[in-house]
Scaffold this active site. Structure first.
Site, PDB file in Angstrom:
ATOM      1  N   LYS A 188      -8.110  11.969  -4.315  1.00 24.90           N
ATOM      2  CA  LYS A 188      -6.734  11.573  -4.726  1.00 24.90           C
ATOM      3  C   LYS A 188      -5.895  12.620  -5.713  1.00 24.90           C
ATOM      4  CE  LYS A 188      -6.930  10.199  -0.761  1.00 24.90           C
ATOM      5  NZ  LYS A 188      -7.104   8.383  -0.664  1.00 24.90           N
TER       6      LYS A 188
HETATM    7  C1  LIG Z   1      -7.093   7.534   0.374  1.00 18.66           C
HETATM    8  C2  LIG Z   1      -5.924   7.024   0.967  1.00 18.66           C
HETATM    9  C3  LIG Z   1      -6.273   5.610   1.475  1.00 18.66           C
HETATM   10  C4  LIG Z   1      -7.050   4.808   0.971  1.00 18.66           C
HETATM   11  O1  LIG Z   1      -7.822   4.639  -0.480  1.00 18.66           O
HETATM   12  P1  LIG Z   1      -8.294   3.502  -1.021  1.00 18.66           P
HETATM   13  O2  LIG Z   1      -7.966   3.744  -2.470  1.00 18.66           O
HETATM   14  O3  LIG Z   1      -9.851   4.873  -0.845  1.00 18.66           O
HETATM   15  O4  LIG Z   1      -8.144   2.962  -0.208  1.00 18.66           O
HETATM   16  C5  LIG Z   1      -5.123   4.969   2.512  1.00 18.66           C
HETATM   17  N1  LIG Z   1      -4.561   5.766   3.091  1.00 18.66           N
HETATM   18  C6  LIG Z   1      -4.569   7.070   3.408  1.00 18.66           C
HETATM   19  C7  LIG Z   1      -3.044   8.057   3.407  1.00 18.66           C
HETATM   20  C8  LIG Z   1      -5.034   8.096   2.331  1.00 18.66           C
HETATM   21  O5  LIG Z   1      -5.422   9.451   1.671  1.00 18.66           O
END
Ligand SMILES: *Cc1c(COP(=O)(O)O)cnc(C)c1O
Length: 405
Positions: A188
């Site tokens: 991210k």
């Molecule tokens: C990465 C992601 C999640 C989950 O995030 P984590 O921190 O890995 O639990 C949820 N929704 C979206 C759209 C994502 O890209």
């Protein structure tokens, strides 16, 4: 051979120093950095409360719990998302359901949401695919008219903003979501290793999320119910004096805590967020320029052209009609990879996952636009540490792929 991935973290010397200092301070689980990170984050996104948790999946689960969503309720999300946006509804016994997306933004289509509304719909999880905000104004108008909770899954959109009626609004700080969730997974835009944030302006939601983050435990004497250990049953003053070991469990909670050193990293990444966003926007602009005249590439579309430089651009997802080109996506991915260019396909419509098909009877054909998006989408490398030469390599490799057709 060093392949350019579709996304990657950026860790600098100050990040490393922040983590080292935090670990040396002796706090390994909840310490001062957790609160500092929450405060700085809330301020950055313009929200009243931010609750840091171990990952965004936990934040989404807490969003369901504090909203009181459960068995018998329907929760609608976009099929074009990561599993967790839908799984959170299943965690609490609600039914995750899906409405089709808009073919320009790849985000939940408010018109479809309105058309498919059912009386048991209690929550919406609106996903900001690729960083572009979902149409939150339209979505919240529909949801609120029916008394449903609006959760914005902004895992792709940290630091993003959008324009509405001539004003700029921050994701996490605008009035059209009740709760917003962010992820700090390394792929991210900013990272804590693992990590997530639950953001809200609602005091009650924030307090409940904090409690559920750590086993539903209460340690503030003024909140004690006084029933906890069979002694001094209704005498709160006496309980205060009973000593520091006393706590009460008021809800069935979890261990969704994040460590202090992860928050130390998050704090420093937050300081670097604007530089990350600026570089992402530069790379997106370079790709758009390079591909503008290529008729077989559809560059990412915006609902509102004025959002171009407000969007956080987690992904650069282009659409390619592989069928009319007469090539398979895998062959293109392989050919790009041979030139060091990694690509990714995001996302397989969630309802097509075997567990969703067998649990809820969902089948192909449910959301035709999301299925077409899945057939045609290809995400190119996009991360702040890409050099101009890396960007040039991606562009050349994509353009030269056509020459071979
Ligand atoms: C990465 C992601 C999640 C989950 O995030 P984590 O921190 O890995 O639990 C949820 N929704 C979206 C759209 C994502 O890209």
């Amino acid at each position: 051979m060093n392949i350019l991935p579709y996304g990657r973290q950026s860790i600098d010397a100050a990040d490393l120093q922040a983590v080292t200092e935090s670990i040396q301070s002796g706090w390994l689980t909840t310490g001062p950095k957790v609160g500092e990170f929450e405060e700085a984050f809330a301020q950055r996104v313009g929200a009243k409360h931010a609750v840091a948790v171990c990952n965004a999946t936990a934040a989404l689960h807490l969003a369901m719990l504090v909203s009181g969503i459960g068995s018998g309720d329907r929760v609608v999300t976009s099929p074009n998302t990561f599993l967790a946006s839908a799984n959170c509804a299943a965690f609490v016994g609600a039914t995750p359901d899906f409405c089709d997306i808009d073919p320009v933004t790849y985000n939940l289509d408010p018109a479809k949401l309105a058309a498919d509304w059912t009386p048991d719909t209690r929550g919406i999880v609106a996903v900001d695919y690729g960083g572009q905000t979902a149409d939150m104004v339209a979505i919240s108008k529909i949801a609120r008219q029916h008394g449903a909770i609006v959760i914005e899954d902004a895992c792709h959109a940290v630091g993003g903003e959008f324009e509405h009626d001539g004003q700029h609004y921050k994701i996490g700080g605008h009035p059209w979501a009740d709760i917003t969730t962010f992820s700090f997974h390394p792929v991210k835009t900013m990272t804590c290793g693992e990590g997530g944030m639950f953001v809200t302006d609602n005091d009650e939601f924030a307090e409940k999320a904090r409690r559920l983050r750590s086993h539903g435990m209460v340690r503030q004497p003024e909140m004690f119910l006084g029933l906890g250990d069979g002694v001094n049953e209704s005498d709160n003053a006496a309980l205060n004096e009973q000593g520091p070991w006393y706590y009460e469990m008021h809800d069935l909670g979890f261990n969704y805590r994040i460590t202090d050193f992860q928050c130390a990293l998050g704090l420093n990444q937050l300081r670097r967020l604007d530089s990350f966003l600026n570089r992402r926007r530069e790379i997106v602009a370079a790709y758009n320029d390079a591909f503008a005249s290529i008729n077989w590439i559809q560059t990412p579309g915006l609902r509102n052209e004025r959002d171009r430089d407000l969007t956080s651009w987690h992904l650069y997802t282009m659409m390619v009609d592989f069928k009319s080109l007469g090539v398979t996506r895998s062959s293109m991915m392989k050919s790009l990879r041979a030139r060091r260019v990694g690509t990714q396909v995001l996302y397989i419509p969630v309802y097509l996952q075997p567990w969703y098909q067998s649990s809820y009877g969902y089948r192909a054909g449910k959301c035709p636009i999301a299925e077409q998006q899945y057939q045609q989408s290809l995400s190119l490398p996009l991360f702040p540490e890409m050099s101009d030469a890396d960007v040039g390599l991606v562009v050349d490799s994509v353009l030269q792929f056509t020459d071979t057709l």
